[in-house]
Motif scaffolding. Structure first.
Motif, mmCIF file in Angstrom:
data_model
loop_
_atom_site.group_PDB
_atom_site.id
_atom_site.type_symbol
_atom_site.label_atom_id
_atom_site.label_comp_id
_atom_site.label_asym_id
_atom_site.label_seq_id
_atom_site.Cartn_x
_atom_site.Cartn_y
_atom_site.Cartn_z
ATOM 1 N N THR A 51 -7.011 -12.038 -15.943
ATOM 2 C CA THR A 51 -6.235 -10.596 -16.048
ATOM 3 C C THR A 51 -5.850 -10.000 -17.641
ATOM 4 O O THR A 51 -6.086 -11.143 -18.177
ATOM 5 N N PRO A 52 -5.807 -9.026 -18.193
ATOM 6 C CA PRO A 52 -5.998 -8.032 -17.257
ATOM 7 C C PRO A 52 -7.416 -7.091 -16.206
ATOM 8 O O PRO A 52 -8.321 -7.729 -16.963
ATOM 9 N N CYS A 53 -6.756 -6.571 -15.579
ATOM 10 C CA CYS A 53 -7.702 -5.742 -14.001
ATOM 11 C C CYS A 53 -7.201 -5.135 -13.967
ATOM 12 O O CYS A 53 -6.430 -5.282 -13.271
ATOM 13 N N ASP A 54 -8.261 -3.860 -14.085
ATOM 14 C CA ASP A 54 -8.614 -2.731 -13.148
ATOM 15 C C ASP A 54 -9.121 -2.896 -11.987
ATOM 16 O O ASP A 54 -10.384 -2.692 -11.968
ATOM 17 N N VAL A 55 -8.437 -2.406 -10.872
ATOM 18 C CA VAL A 55 -9.356 -2.288 -9.409
ATOM 19 C C VAL A 55 -9.137 -0.813 -9.454
ATOM 20 O O VAL A 55 -8.491 -0.410 -9.395
ATOM 21 N N VAL A 56 -10.802 -0.454 -8.714
ATOM 22 C CA VAL A 56 -10.543 1.129 -8.546
ATOM 23 C C VAL A 56 -11.219 0.942 -6.623
ATOM 24 O O VAL A 56 -12.191 0.071 -6.584
ATOM 25 N N ASP A 57 -10.196 1.674 -6.344
ATOM 26 C CA ASP A 57 -10.524 1.420 -4.329
ATOM 27 C C ASP A 57 -11.439 2.572 -4.067
ATOM 28 O O ASP A 57 -10.941 3.840 -4.589
ATOM 29 N N GLU A 58 -12.757 1.850 -3.680
ATOM 30 C CA GLU A 58 -13.792 2.641 -3.719
ATOM 31 C C GLU A 58 -13.342 4.221 -2.741
ATOM 32 O O GLU A 58 -13.898 5.331 -2.858
ATOM 33 N N SER A 59 -13.111 3.628 -1.704
ATOM 34 C CA SER A 59 -12.492 4.523 -0.252
ATOM 35 C C SER A 59 -11.929 5.383 -0.975
ATOM 36 O O SER A 59 -11.367 6.627 -0.341
ATOM 37 N N GLU A 60 -10.570 5.160 -1.567
ATOM 38 C CA GLU A 60 -9.941 6.332 -1.934
ATOM 39 C C GLU A 60 -9.726 6.782 -3.154
ATOM 40 O O GLU A 60 -10.202 8.813 -2.408
ATOM 41 N N VAL A 61 -10.670 6.992 -3.845
ATOM 42 C CA VAL A 61 -11.909 7.645 -4.487
ATOM 43 C C VAL A 61 -12.763 8.850 -3.588
ATOM 44 O O VAL A 61 -12.816 10.271 -3.748
ATOM 45 N N ARG A 62 -13.590 8.312 -2.706
ATOM 46 C CA ARG A 62 -13.705 9.241 -1.927
ATOM 47 C C ARG A 62 -13.066 10.179 -1.318
ATOM 48 O O ARG A 62 -13.444 11.219 -1.088
ATOM 49 N N ALA A 63 -11.820 9.558 -0.728
ATOM 50 C CA ALA A 63 -10.952 10.070 0.457
ATOM 51 C C ALA A 63 -10.605 10.955 -0.371
ATOM 52 O O ALA A 63 -10.179 12.524 0.043
ATOM 53 N N GLY A 281 -6.844 8.857 -9.615
ATOM 54 C CA GLY A 281 -5.654 8.206 -10.680
ATOM 55 C C GLY A 281 -5.524 7.487 -9.703
ATOM 56 O O GLY A 281 -4.823 6.049 -9.723
ATOM 57 N N GLN A 282 -4.637 7.589 -8.233
ATOM 58 C CA GLN A 282 -3.913 7.186 -6.989
ATOM 59 C C GLN A 282 -5.425 5.807 -7.055
ATOM 60 O O GLN A 282 -4.343 4.777 -5.663
ATOM 61 N N ALA A 283 -5.791 5.833 -7.019
ATOM 62 C CA ALA A 283 -7.477 5.152 -6.278
ATOM 63 C C ALA A 283 -7.130 3.472 -7.215
ATOM 64 O O ALA A 283 -8.134 2.644 -6.800
ATOM 65 N N GLY A 284 -6.276 3.669 -8.447
ATOM 66 C CA GLY A 284 -6.744 2.624 -9.376
ATOM 67 C C GLY A 284 -4.870 1.823 -9.511
ATOM 68 O O GLY A 284 -4.756 2.191 -9.414
ATOM 69 N N VAL A 285 -5.368 -0.091 -9.769
ATOM 70 C CA VAL A 285 -4.550 -0.718 -9.540
ATOM 71 C C VAL A 285 -4.872 -1.536 -10.559
ATOM 72 O O VAL A 285 -5.930 -1.840 -11.164
ATOM 73 N N ARG A 286 -4.001 -1.816 -11.539
ATOM 74 C CA ARG A 286 -3.770 -2.906 -12.623
ATOM 75 C C ARG A 286 -3.112 -4.109 -12.718
ATOM 76 O O ARG A 286 -1.789 -4.055 -11.876
ATOM 77 N N ALA A 383 -14.599 -2.516 -8.563
ATOM 78 C CA ALA A 383 -14.932 -1.603 -7.495
ATOM 79 C C ALA A 383 -14.549 -3.170 -5.957
ATOM 80 O O ALA A 383 -14.684 -3.864 -5.876
ATOM 81 N N VAL A 384 -13.641 -2.394 -5.694
ATOM 82 C CA VAL A 384 -13.395 -2.785 -3.578
ATOM 83 C C VAL A 384 -13.803 -1.575 -2.891
ATOM 84 O O VAL A 384 -12.903 -0.141 -2.845
ATOM 85 N N ARG A 385 -14.473 -2.452 -1.670
ATOM 86 C CA ARG A 385 -14.435 -1.637 -0.594
ATOM 87 C C ARG A 385 -14.832 -2.949 0.544
ATOM 88 O O ARG A 385 -15.465 -3.335 0.519
ATOM 89 N N ASP A 386 -13.827 -2.780 1.582
ATOM 90 C CA ASP A 386 -14.255 -3.460 2.741
ATOM 91 C C ASP A 386 -14.111 -4.869 2.955
ATOM 92 O O ASP A 386 -15.728 -5.637 2.865
ATOM 93 N N GLY A 387 -13.529 -5.250 1.629
ATOM 94 C CA GLY A 387 -13.536 -6.858 1.644
ATOM 95 C C GLY A 387 -14.677 -7.423 0.403
ATOM 96 O O GLY A 387 -14.714 -8.731 -0.254
ATOM 97 N N LEU A 388 -15.336 -6.143 -0.187
ATOM 98 C CA LEU A 388 -15.931 -6.854 -1.485
ATOM 99 C C LEU A 388 -15.608 -6.385 -2.754
ATOM 100 O O LEU A 388 -15.329 -5.141 -2.778
ATOM 101 N N ALA A 389 -15.753 -6.965 -3.577
ATOM 102 C CA ALA A 389 -15.430 -7.391 -4.961
ATOM 103 C C ALA A 389 -16.471 -6.923 -5.754
ATOM 104 O O ALA A 389 -17.567 -8.018 -5.811
ATOM 105 N N THR A 390 -16.853 -5.538 -6.507
ATOM 106 C CA THR A 390 -17.984 -5.702 -7.638
ATOM 107 C C THR A 390 -17.114 -4.915 -8.995
ATOM 108 O O THR A 390 -16.366 -4.054 -9.314
ATOM 109 N N ARG A 391 -17.836 -5.684 -9.955
ATOM 110 C CA ARG A 391 -17.387 -5.434 -11.290
ATOM 111 C C ARG A 391 -18.877 -4.166 -11.397
ATOM 112 O O ARG A 391 -19.218 -4.441 -11.616
#
Length: 392
Positions: A51-63, A281-286, A383-391
Motif C-alpha cells: 500500500t498504497p495501491c490502486d486497483v482497476v476492475d477490467e470488467s467494470e471498464v468494459r461494461a 471512474g467507478q472501476a478504481g479502488v484505492r 488490473a483485476v479480472r476473474d480472480g487474476l491480478a496483474t500489475r
C-alpha cells in the motif's frame, strides 16, 4: 479473533458496509466477509502489492464502454486518455470498439504500445507543440484536432498525404480567448485555409463544452456546418462535443441530434463524445493503510494514511475499513494523506465517517478513484479480472 468470527450470526445485525452505487459491480464479500473485486480479495491485493495501491476492475471498464456504445449507437465514443491510460487499458478499449482522444506524445506512445489502432486515435489537446504534431503524423493517427492558425500552417507545410483534421472551436468569449477558433469568424477562415490545401481534410468540429449545455453546443455547431455548406460548398461529417458526458447524457444527445432540422438530402453529422470519468471512474479502488491515529484540537480523531487521497474534502464519497469487522460506531474523522513532498507541503484531508476503534495497521478502501487520481505516489496500479491480478 474478532467477535464476528466467534459469533458469525452477528453479521446479519451489522450495518451495511458498502454503498454499491460507487463500487465496481463485481464487488462481493467472501464467506469470511472480506471484500472481493474482480474475483480478487482486496486484503490479499494489499498484501501482494503493498500500500498504497490502486486497483482497476477490467470488467467494470468494459461494461461502461459497452453502455456508452449502446447509448450512442450511431455515434462514436472516444475515450479521454487523460482520465487514465495504460497499454492494458488501451487494449481493452480497442477490443470494445472505442476510439481514443490523446493529448500528449506520451499518451500516444502508450496507446500504440497497447495495440490501439492509429486510425481510431484523435490527437487532441490544446495548443500542441510541433513535436506532438510530428509524433501524431508519424504514428498515422486518424484525426488531429487543430485549434490555432499556427498549428494549421505547420501541418500544411508538413503533410504529404491525406490527413483528416477537426477544427477546435470555442462557443464563448472565455473559451475563444483560451483556445479554439471562434465561430464568429475564426472557424470559417480556418476551414477555408484548410480547404485550399490538397492533403488536409476538415472532417468535423471539436468543442469542449465545459459547464455549458451540450444540446446548445450541438445546435450551434450543426448550424455552423450548414452555413459553411450553403456558403462555400464545404461539408464535414462529425461533431465532437468533448467530455463531461454521462451515459444518460449521451443517450439524450443522440435523441437531440436525431431531431435537429436539416435541409433535404443533407447527411446528419456523426456525433462524437469523449468520456473519461464515466468509463473508468467507478472501476478504481484505492487501498491505503492507517499509519497513525490521534485526536485533533477539536477533539475529533485524525487518521494518517500511507497514500494520497484521490480527491479533496466532501468529494470523498466513501471510505471503508476492510481488514476486519468493527461494531464500533462511526464518528466524523479527519482523514489525512502523507505530505505531498519532502518539503512538508500540506497533506490532503477529508472528513469522513469511520469506526471509532480504528487503529494503526488497519486497511482502508476508497472506491471511485479510477479517473484522474493515479500518480506515482499512489503506488502500484493493478488490473483485476476473474480472480487474476496483474500489475499495469
Amino acid at each position: 479473533m474478532t467477535l464476528l468470527e466467534l459469533c458469525p450470526s452477528l453479521r446479519a445485525a451489522a450495518r451495511p458496509r458498502f454503498d454499491y452505487d460507487v463500487w465496481p459491480a463485481t464487488l462481493r464479500c467472501d464467506e469470511d466477509g472480506r471484500p472481493v473485486v474482480g474475483g480478487c480479495g482486496l486484503t490479499d491485493l494489499a498484501d501482494q502489492f503493498g500500500t498504497p495501491c490502486d486497483v482497476v476492475d477490467e470488467s467494470e471498464v468494459r461494461a461502461h464502454a459497452k453502455a456508452y456504445r449502446a447509448a450512442l449507437p450511431r455515434g462514436e465514443i472516444a475515450y479521454s486518455s487523460r482520465a487514465l491510460l495504460t497499454p492494458a487499458i488501451a487494449g481493452w478499449l480497442a477490443e470494445e470498439g472505442l476510439s481514443l482522444d490523446i493529448c500528449s506524445a506520451d499518451e500516444l506512445e502508450t496507446a500504440v504500445r497497447g495495440g490501439f489502432p492509429a486510425s481510431r486515435i484523435i490527437a487532441g489537446g490544446a495548443v500542441k507543440t510541433r513535436e506532438e504534431l510530428a509524433a501524431a503524423l508519424a504514428a498515422g493517427v486518424g484525426r488531429i484536432s487543430v485549434d490555432t492558425f499556427e498549428e494549421l500552417a505547420w501541418l500544411a507545410s508538413r503533410v504529404d498525404r491525406p490527413q483528416q483534421i477537426l477544427l477546435r472551436v470555442g462557443l464563448s468569449d472565455e473559451l475563444e480567448q483560451a483556445f479554439g477558433f471562434p465561430l464568429s469568424g475564426g472557424a470559417e477562415e480556418a476551414w477555408l485555409r484548410a480547404a485550399r490545401h490538397q492533403h488536409l481534410r476538415v472532417v468535423g468540429l471539436h468543442c469542449h463544452v465545459g459547464s455549458g449545455s451540450h444540446e446548445q453546443a450541438l445546435a450551434a455547431l450543426t448550424g455552423f456546418q450548414d452555413r459553411m455548406r450553403a456558403a462555400h460548398g464545404l461539408v464535414a461529417s462529425q461533431i465532437n462535443l468533448g467530455g463531461g458526458v454521462s451515459v444518460e447524457k449521451a443517450r439524450a444527445l443522440a435523441e437531440t441530434s436525431a431531431s435537429l432540422p436539416l435541409p433535404a438530402l443533407v447527411a446528419r453529422p456523426n456525433l462524437v463524445v469523449e468520456p473519461g470519468q464515466g468509463v473508468v471512474g467507478q472501476a478504481g479502488v484505492r487501498l491505503v493503510r492507517v499509519m497513525a491515529k490521534n485526536t485533533g484540537s477539536g477533539s475529533e480523531p485524525s487518521v494518517h494514511v500511507d497514500g494520497p487521497l484521490p480527491v479533496v474534502g466532501a468529494d470523498v464519497r466513501e471510505v471503508r475499513l476492510i481488514n476486519r469487522h468493527s461494531l464500533a460506531a462511526d464518528v466524523p474523522t479527519r482523514l489525512l494523506s502523507r505530505p505531498r513532498s519532502e518539503h512538508h507541503a500540506p497533506a490532503d484531508s477529508a472528513f469522513v465517517p469511520l469506526p471509532q476503534d480504528l487503529r494503526a495497521g488497519d486497511l482502508l478502501a476508497l472506491p471511485g478513484v479510477g479517473a484522474y487520481a493515479h500518480t506515482r505516489a499512489a503506488g502500484a496500479l493493478v488490473a483485476v479480472r476473474d480472480g487474476l491480478a496483474t500489475r499495469m
